[in-house]
Design a protein around this motif. Structure first.
Motif, PDB file in Angstrom:
ATOM      1  N   ALA A 168       0.831  -1.205   0.000  1.00  0.00           N
ATOM      2  CA  ALA A 168       0.000   0.000   0.000  1.00  0.00           C
ATOM      3  C   ALA A 168       0.864   1.252   0.000  1.00  0.00           C
ATOM      4  O   ALA A 168       0.610   2.211  -0.734  1.00  0.00           O
ATOM      5  CB  ALA A 168      -0.930  -0.011   1.208  1.00  0.00           C
TER       6      ALA A 168
ATOM      7  N   LYS B 156       2.744   1.544  -3.509  1.00  0.00           N
ATOM      8  CA  LYS B 156       1.899   1.985  -4.625  1.00  0.00           C
ATOM      9  C   LYS B 156       1.541   3.462  -4.499  1.00  0.00           C
ATOM     10  O   LYS B 156       1.478   4.175  -5.500  1.00  0.00           O
ATOM     11  CB  LYS B 156       0.642   1.120  -4.687  1.00  0.00           C
ATOM     12  CG  LYS B 156       0.908  -0.303  -5.157  1.00  0.00           C
ATOM     13  CD  LYS B 156      -0.370  -1.117  -5.202  1.00  0.00           C
ATOM     14  CE  LYS B 156      -0.097  -2.543  -5.677  1.00  0.00           C
ATOM     15  NZ  LYS B 156      -1.328  -3.367  -5.702  1.00  0.00           N
ATOM     16  N   THR B 157       1.281   3.905  -3.259  1.00  0.00           N
ATOM     17  CA  THR B 157       0.967   5.318  -3.070  1.00  0.00           C
ATOM     18  C   THR B 157       2.164   6.189  -3.416  1.00  0.00           C
ATOM     19  O   THR B 157       2.026   7.252  -4.034  1.00  0.00           O
ATOM     20  CB  THR B 157       0.512   5.577  -1.621  1.00  0.00           C
ATOM     21  OG1 THR B 157      -0.678   4.830  -1.353  1.00  0.00           O
ATOM     22  CG2 THR B 157       0.226   7.054  -1.395  1.00  0.00           C
TER      23      THR B 157
ATOM     24  N   LYS C 129      -5.137   7.409  -5.655  1.00  0.00           N
ATOM     25  CA  LYS C 129      -6.033   6.947  -6.704  1.00  0.00           C
ATOM     26  C   LYS C 129      -6.970   8.048  -7.184  1.00  0.00           C
ATOM     27  O   LYS C 129      -7.449   8.004  -8.323  1.00  0.00           O
ATOM     28  CB  LYS C 129      -6.867   5.755  -6.209  1.00  0.00           C
ATOM     29  CG  LYS C 129      -6.079   4.481  -5.998  1.00  0.00           C
ATOM     30  CD  LYS C 129      -7.022   3.348  -5.632  1.00  0.00           C
ATOM     31  CE  LYS C 129      -6.276   2.022  -5.524  1.00  0.00           C
ATOM     32  NZ  LYS C 129      -7.195   0.890  -5.240  1.00  0.00           N
TER      33      LYS C 129
ATOM     34  N   ARG D 113      -5.907   1.435   0.348  1.00  0.00           N
ATOM     35  CA  ARG D 113      -5.216   0.286  -0.258  1.00  0.00           C
ATOM     36  C   ARG D 113      -4.963  -0.806   0.785  1.00  0.00           C
ATOM     37  O   ARG D 113      -5.147  -2.002   0.513  1.00  0.00           O
ATOM     38  CB  ARG D 113      -3.891   0.738  -0.866  1.00  0.00           C
ATOM     39  CG  ARG D 113      -4.017   1.723  -2.030  1.00  0.00           C
ATOM     40  CD  ARG D 113      -2.637   2.178  -2.482  1.00  0.00           C
ATOM     41  NE  ARG D 113      -2.661   3.247  -3.452  1.00  0.00           N
ATOM     42  CZ  ARG D 113      -2.672   3.076  -4.778  1.00  0.00           C
ATOM     43  NH1 ARG D 113      -2.689   1.846  -5.268  1.00  0.00           N
ATOM     44  NH2 ARG D 113      -2.672   4.110  -5.595  1.00  0.00           N
TER      45      ARG D 113
ATOM     46  N   THR E 280      -6.863  -4.554   0.804  1.00  0.00           N
ATOM     47  CA  THR E 280      -6.064  -5.761   0.603  1.00  0.00           C
ATOM     48  C   THR E 280      -6.132  -6.686   1.814  1.00  0.00           C
ATOM     49  O   THR E 280      -6.322  -7.905   1.671  1.00  0.00           O
ATOM     50  CB  THR E 280      -4.602  -5.385   0.325  1.00  0.00           C
ATOM     51  OG1 THR E 280      -4.543  -4.538  -0.822  1.00  0.00           O
ATOM     52  CG2 THR E 280      -3.753  -6.626   0.085  1.00  0.00           C
TER      53      THR E 280
END
Length: 612
Positions: free
Chosen positions: A139, A142-143, A149, A162, A166
């Motif tokens: 998380a 990806k951020t 997002k 995120r 998950t």
């Protein structure tokens, strides 16, 4: 109730308190120690602190796992797995001596539920390590690499969305583990919660609920050993599950009265918000929500009453409804509060419970509260509408039962694995599909456009309007599930609080001899009203989602337009014109400063009185 003051954590880079005395509402960022009120997402330590905390947790998990293995090798194995304290709520029913038949059946049911929960694999440090490696670190990564997002979403909220999405779908996730993880998260934010609780006076009360069939001639005996007052609930609802132990007919229930420690002159003690907490009917408790909604007592000028209704799967449908009804009857029969001085409120499953309780009160001939405030109400448990797939991944809530896990709150609440027909036909389970919603009080609905539950909340609002009720729905762009509590410093959360205050003051508290139906649907972006809203026959917030809703529910797509033409001037603003969100922030800050000054004055007066 006295609460000790504790220092507030600070940002490692700019040394700004994560939650200061001028903050009237706690935030997700401050709960998780990842926020910075000084520079927010621009602070260099913002994500560094997350990474550092994560690696510290993983290191601790590895160390404790090794220690546990060493201990296990030296000590004999336990004969039964230990159940974590958070795995099941503590029983609240009194223990009479000798036990009555109803009490014995209740004890038998509680024991069976505890054994079922204990049968689940308890949380281990290895599992927590797996959560860190499969959910937390991805998380964060990806951020960092992809950015949030949604435009305008804070980095902290994006990491949370995120991570939660998950972790909830991880193989091996079960109720025991989920309760343990959420319990540990609450411990992380204990100091921040205390910063809010110290501004409040909390008093716990207890009563005994006596459940009687609706067609019974008289109440059954057996309440001689009752704890506190006895509240009798005559109900026609019965559990869907019939092969388990018999449901209890008497049990104890507790609730918290929440008042400001130093209320201002406009505070009215005989007006009450009955708040039913969320948590998918399997999580949550009144202690958790003291800090989340306790500040409502000061901002709405009335007391807040938070009952600890029983949770599934230990207590499936209709236990929560009977507890919510008993809380309302306690207020009217024991506390002496007039029904039209009571406002229902709830988030998520609490919003579902508010609607189910309203239906129960109407169907059983009871007086109704003056209104209901629903934040992201869980309204259609069949989860058959388009937003359930359209918004998957943008909201932190995942599709229940996805990812190979059997973790399904709907099945736990209904009490059956094969529940689809019930969820699509029973209005007490799914209020949005109820065939008759006539006779409801005015209802306010706060909705986020990124929610997987978006469509069912739109459907609920249209059904309420169809059956002649006043409804106000605010749809906030990119808002996640229960965003007013999850991201309470966001502009949309500030706007939502202001709209709730206006609804309660202008609609709920307004004496109306012959109420006229009104419908107000407004779209918001970053706390400001979207231009052009409220000018068309069908509000844009409904028109955009209605075709997909109609197709999923086999409705006439043109029926909504006909309903809007049924009453002249039906769609019209009923709340005051909105002020700029920056002005609302100033108002909240000034109110917090005034509240702090009143507390200091009260403390000084108390010291002076004691010295005399």
């Amino acid at each position: 109730m006295q609460h000790a003051s504790t220092p507030s954590p600070t940002c490692g880079a700019c040394h700004t308190p994560a939650l200061g005395p001028a903050d009237p509402f706690p935030t997700l960022d401050s709960f998780l120690y990842i926020g910075c009120r000084g520079r927010g997402a621009r602070c260099s330590s913002f994500l560094e602190s997350i990474v550092a905390s994560t690696f510290q947790a993983i290191s601790r998990a590895i160390r404790m796992s090794a220690e546990a293995s060493t201990t296990a090798g030296a000590a004999p194995a336990a004969t039964e797995p230990a159940v974590p304290a958070s795995a099941a709520p503590a029983p609240t029913a009194p223990a009479p001596s000798p036990p009555t038949a109803s009490a014995a059946s209740a004890e038998k049911q509680a024991t069976a539920a505890e054994q079922a929960t204990a049968a689940e694999k308890p949380p281990t440090w290895g599992f927590l390590l797996s959560v860190g490696s499969r959910a937390v670190l991805p998380a964060i990564g990806k951020t960092l690499m992809q950015g949030p997002k949604r435009k305008g979403r804070s980095l902290g909220l994006d990491v949370f969305v995120r991570l939660f999405h998950t972790a909830a779908q991880m193989p091996g996730m079960n109720l025991s583990r989920a309760r343990a993880v959420t319990g540990n998260l609450r411990k992380l934010g204990k100091r921040q919660v205390q910063q809010v609780i110290k501004k409040l006076h909390v008093e716990e009360v207890e009563w005994t609920v006596e459940l009687v069939p609706a067609d019974a001639e008289a109440a059954s005996p057996g309440t001689a050993d009752a704890a506190g007052p006895v509240v009798t609930v005559r109900s026609s609802l019965v559990p869907f599950k019939h092969d388990g132990p018999p449901a209890p007919t008497t049990w104890g229930l507790k609730a918290d009265w929440v008042d400001p420690l130093a209320p201002h002159d406009n505070y009215v003690r005989d007006r009450v918000v009955l708040f039913l907490h969320g948590g998918a009917y399997i999580f949550g408790d009144k202690e958790q929500y003291q800090a989340l909604v306790g500040p409502w007592a000061d901002t709405l000028d009335r007391r807040v009453f938070i009952p600890a209704y029983r949770l599934a799967p230990e207590h499936p449908f209709p236990a929560a409804i009977h507890d919510a009804v008993s809380a309302f009857l306690y207020l009217t029969q024991v506390a002496g509060i007039a029904p039209d001085h009571i406002t229902f409120a709830g988030d998520s499953a609490g919003g579902n419970l508010c609607m189910a309780t309203l239906l129960w009160l109407r169907d059983h001939g009871h007086a109704m509260p003056n209104s209901a405030v629903l934040m992201s109400p869980w309204s259609d448990l069949s989860h058959s509408l388009p937003s359930y797939a359209d918004n998957d991944g943008f909201d932190y809530l995942p599709a229940f039962g996805a990812g190979g896990t059997a973790f399904n709150p709907v099945a736990m609440y209904i009490g059956l694995d094969d529940y689809h027909e019930i969820a699509t036909t029973n209005g007490y389970i799914s209020p949005a599909i109820a065939t008759d919603l006539h006779g409801m009080p005015p209802i306010y609905i706060s909705t986020g456009s990124d929610e997987i539950l978006l469509d069912e909340q739109v459907l609920l609002a249209t059904q309420l309007a169809r059956d002649g009720n006043t409804v106000v729905q605010d749809i906030h762009e990119y808002g996640v599930h229960v965003f007013p509590l999850i991201a309470s410093k966001s502009p949309d959360a500030v706007r939502s609080r202001a709209r709730i205050r206006e609804f309660v003051k202008c609609v709920a508290d307004a004496p109306v001899a012959a109420p006229k139906q009104h419908v107000e649907i407004t779209q918001w972006s970053r706390g400001e009203k979207v231009k052009g809203e409220g000018q068309s026959t069908v509000p844009a917030g409904w028109a955009k989602r209605w075709p997909g809703i109609a197709a999923a529910k086999h409705r006439d797509p043109d029926a909504l337009i006909g309903e809007m033409h049924r009453v002249p001037d039906l769609v019209t603003p009923i709340l005051p014109a909105p002020a700029p969100v920056e002005d609302l922030k100033v108002v909240e800050k000034r109110a917090a400063q005034e509240e702090k000054a009143r507390r200091h004055a009260l403390a000084a007066a108390t010291v002076l009185k004691n010295e005399k």
